[in-house]
Design a protein around this motif. Sequence first.
Motif, PDB file in Angstrom:
ATOM      1  N   UNK A  97       0.808  -1.221   0.000  1.00 36.14           N
ATOM      2  CA  UNK A  97       0.000   0.000   0.000  1.00 36.14           C
ATOM      3  C   UNK A  97       0.841   1.270   0.000  1.00 36.14           C
ATOM      4  N   UNK A  98       2.162   1.136   0.184  1.00 37.03           N
ATOM      5  CA  UNK A  98       3.039   2.304   0.289  1.00 37.03           C
ATOM      6  C   UNK A  98       3.865   2.414  -0.990  1.00 37.03           C
ATOM      7  N   UNK A  99       3.839   3.557  -1.682  1.00 35.04           N
ATOM      8  CA  UNK A  99       4.654   3.690  -2.897  1.00 35.04           C
ATOM      9  C   UNK A  99       6.148   3.621  -2.576  1.00 35.04           C
ATOM     10  N   UNK A 100       6.899   2.979  -3.460  1.00 32.44           N
ATOM     11  CA  UNK A 100       8.340   2.804  -3.273  1.00 32.44           C
ATOM     12  C   UNK A 100       9.065   4.033  -3.827  1.00 32.44           C
ATOM     13  N   UNK A 101       9.669   4.814  -2.955  1.00 32.79           N
ATOM     14  CA  UNK A 101      10.316   6.069  -3.359  1.00 32.79           C
ATOM     15  C   UNK A 101      11.784   5.889  -3.722  1.00 32.79           C
ATOM     16  N   UNK A 102      12.358   4.741  -3.433  1.00 33.10           N
ATOM     17  CA  UNK A 102      13.780   4.519  -3.726  1.00 33.10           C
ATOM     18  C   UNK A 102      13.995   4.505  -5.238  1.00 33.10           C
ATOM     19  N   UNK A 103      15.085   5.140  -5.677  1.00 32.42           N
ATOM     20  CA  UNK A 103      15.380   5.154  -7.108  1.00 32.42           C
ATOM     21  C   UNK A 103      15.871   3.788  -7.557  1.00 32.42           C
ATOM     22  N   UNK A 104      16.733   3.175  -6.762  1.00 29.81           N
ATOM     23  CA  UNK A 104      17.240   1.843  -7.084  1.00 29.81           C
ATOM     24  C   UNK A 104      16.914   0.905  -5.931  1.00 29.81           C
ATOM     25  N   UNK A 105      16.552  -0.317  -6.253  1.00 28.58           N
ATOM     26  CA  UNK A 105      16.030  -1.225  -5.243  1.00 28.58           C
ATOM     27  C   UNK A 105      16.219  -2.677  -5.684  1.00 28.58           C
ATOM     28  N   UNK A 106      16.006  -3.560  -4.736  1.00 22.40           N
ATOM     29  CA  UNK A 106      15.999  -4.992  -5.013  1.00 22.40           C
ATOM     30  C   UNK A 106      14.887  -5.630  -4.197  1.00 22.40           C
ATOM     31  N   UNK A 107      14.096  -6.476  -4.848  1.00 18.67           N
ATOM     32  CA  UNK A 107      13.012  -7.194  -4.193  1.00 18.67           C
ATOM     33  C   UNK A 107      13.300  -8.691  -4.298  1.00 18.67           C
ATOM     34  N   UNK A 108      13.328  -9.373  -3.152  1.00 16.63           N
ATOM     35  CA  UNK A 108      13.572 -10.808  -3.112  1.00 16.63           C
ATOM     36  C   UNK A 108      12.304 -11.517  -2.640  1.00 16.63           C
ATOM     37  N   UNK A 109      11.833 -12.453  -3.449  1.00 12.45           N
ATOM     38  CA  UNK A 109      10.582 -13.145  -3.174  1.00 12.45           C
ATOM     39  C   UNK A 109      10.862 -14.621  -2.921  1.00 12.45           C
ATOM     40  N   UNK A 110      10.386 -15.105  -1.799  1.00 10.57           N
ATOM     41  CA  UNK A 110      10.441 -16.526  -1.460  1.00 10.57           C
ATOM     42  C   UNK A 110       9.071 -17.101  -1.794  1.00 10.57           C
ATOM     43  N   UNK A 111       9.014 -18.066  -2.708  1.00 11.75           N
ATOM     44  CA  UNK A 111       7.735 -18.530  -3.223  1.00 11.75           C
ATOM     45  C   UNK A 111       7.745 -20.035  -3.437  1.00 11.75           C
ATOM     46  N   UNK A 112       6.570 -20.560  -3.728  1.00  8.83           N
ATOM     47  CA  UNK A 112       6.433 -21.974  -4.071  1.00  8.83           C
ATOM     48  C   UNK A 112       5.261 -22.127  -5.026  1.00  8.83           C
ATOM     49  N   UNK A 113       5.504 -22.781  -6.160  1.00  8.52           N
ATOM     50  CA  UNK A 113       4.469 -23.072  -7.146  1.00  8.52           C
ATOM     51  C   UNK A 113       4.438 -24.575  -7.363  1.00  8.52           C
ATOM     52  N   UNK A 114       3.306 -25.191  -7.077  1.00 12.49           N
ATOM     53  CA  UNK A 114       3.188 -26.642  -7.199  1.00 12.49           C
ATOM     54  C   UNK A 114       1.711 -27.017  -7.200  1.00 12.49           C
ATOM     55  N   UNK A 262       5.901 -16.892   0.456  1.00 14.04           N
ATOM     56  CA  UNK A 262       6.344 -17.045   1.847  1.00 14.04           C
ATOM     57  C   UNK A 262       6.859 -15.722   2.405  1.00 14.04           C
ATOM     58  N   UNK A 263       7.598 -14.971   1.579  1.00 11.78           N
ATOM     59  CA  UNK A 263       8.084 -13.668   2.036  1.00 11.78           C
ATOM     60  C   UNK A 263       8.418 -12.788   0.844  1.00 11.78           C
ATOM     61  N   UNK A 264       8.371 -11.471   1.083  1.00 17.40           N
ATOM     62  CA  UNK A 264       8.807 -10.459   0.121  1.00 17.40           C
ATOM     63  C   UNK A 264       9.680  -9.475   0.882  1.00 17.40           C
ATOM     64  N   UNK A 265      10.946  -9.350   0.488  1.00 19.68           N
ATOM     65  CA  UNK A 265      11.877  -8.455   1.159  1.00 19.68           C
ATOM     66  C   UNK A 265      12.375  -7.413   0.161  1.00 19.68           C
ATOM     67  N   UNK A 266      12.255  -6.156   0.537  1.00 21.46           N
ATOM     68  CA  UNK A 266      12.634  -5.055  -0.343  1.00 21.46           C
ATOM     69  C   UNK A 266      13.796  -4.287   0.267  1.00 21.46           C
ATOM     70  N   UNK A 267      14.799  -3.995  -0.576  1.00 15.40           N
ATOM     71  CA  UNK A 267      16.009  -3.305  -0.124  1.00 15.40           C
ATOM     72  C   UNK A 267      16.244  -2.063  -0.976  1.00 15.40           C
ATOM     73  N   UNK A 268      16.703  -1.002  -0.332  1.00 15.55           N
ATOM     74  CA  UNK A 268      17.118   0.203  -1.049  1.00 15.55           C
ATOM     75  C   UNK A 268      18.592   0.071  -1.400  1.00 15.55           C
ATOM     76  N   UNK A 269      18.950   0.384  -2.656  1.00 15.25           N
ATOM     77  CA  UNK A 269      20.323   0.266  -3.133  1.00 15.25           C
ATOM     78  C   UNK A 269      20.884   1.655  -3.398  1.00 15.25           C
ATOM     79  N   UNK A 270      22.166   1.811  -3.121  1.00 14.61           N
ATOM     80  CA  UNK A 270      22.853   3.067  -3.407  1.00 14.61           C
ATOM     81  C   UNK A 270      23.395   3.010  -4.827  1.00 14.61           C
ATOM     82  N   UNK A 271      22.946   3.923  -5.695  1.00 15.45           N
ATOM     83  CA  UNK A 271      23.371   3.924  -7.085  1.00 15.45           C
ATOM     84  C   UNK A 271      24.560   4.810  -7.328  1.00 15.45           C
TER      85      UNK A 271
END
Length: 342
Positions: A97-114, A262-271
């Motif tokens: 629900x919160x807009x991502x203001x970081x210019x550069x970022x990384x999103x890591x998703x832990x998932x399972x499809x079966x 399972x999880x979504x982790x978002x990181x701000x990166x320094x460009x």
Amino acid sequence: MNAGKWSVARCLLLPILFCCALFARSTLENESEEETNNYLTHDAPGIEKREHTLKKPYQGSGMTIPFWDFAGSTMVTQSFIRLTPDTQSKRGLLFNKVPLRSRYWEVRIHLKIDGHGKDLYGDGMAFWYVKDPLVHGNVFGHSDYFTGLGVFLDTYANQNGAHNHGHPYISAMVNNGSLHYDHDRDGTHTEVAGCESKFRGVDYDTHISIRYFNDVLTIYTDVWGSERFDECFSVKGVVLPTGYFIGVSAATGDLSDNHDVISIKTYELEGDTGPKEDRSRVGPSASIFAPPRDHVDDAPPPMSNVKFFFLVVFAIIGVVVLIAVGMVVFQKQQETSRKRFY
């Protein structure tokens, strides 16, 4: 050697040793940078953004998830968030629900499809970084003609497609709101890049990393339980605005699967340290698109053990029947020959 000669030799030797040291250091730095670009570990790449991160336990008070909205068939459990059950014609969405203001970022998703399907299953799942979140549609549960970035985890190859790769398949699409995602062609004419990845039905935890850094979009995966991310593809010249929303969605049609997060982790990166332009008003764009490709059918799925067993049984029965029929025919021929002899 006298002092004069030694002094001259030392003067010549020191610059050579210095140059060798610089060369060795440069080589090591290049090798280290190349190794880093080849894969990433599971270590945190930057500052984790709490308001854009989803981890267990998910629920706050009542049925809500802090900072997140969900819709459709999405179901929240204690261990995972199921976007779709293994049932036909389902759509599920989960958006920040919160807009991502970081210019550069990384999103890591832990998932399972079966699911229960062994040879046929679908349709797939998607990651979104878009202007308009939580909008139902036909593109893996989200709307077509979106504005932003879509990364598609496609598990089913449409027969009317135009592709020269197998499935499951990961691809990315950058859209300014004017492009149509063509399901019949698996989006092959609007993708910026893609790669095959066996992320469906594996015994290990599945992770995908969407990394946007210095206008380069790179997708990494870990589907082998190796605790490192291997590069799927990388695309330069991708421009994404700030202030869009991240989320995931999934859909089933005539075929189905469980699509779990399972999880979504978002990181701000320094460009880069150059001048910072205002990215809040630019439009999404990509400098390249994958060229159109001829259709090549997927390789037939491997035969299951049950099918192979019944095929062998039927083959044996067929051989026995042929032998029995042959013996009956042979005996009748023998009887006919004896009657003629008498």
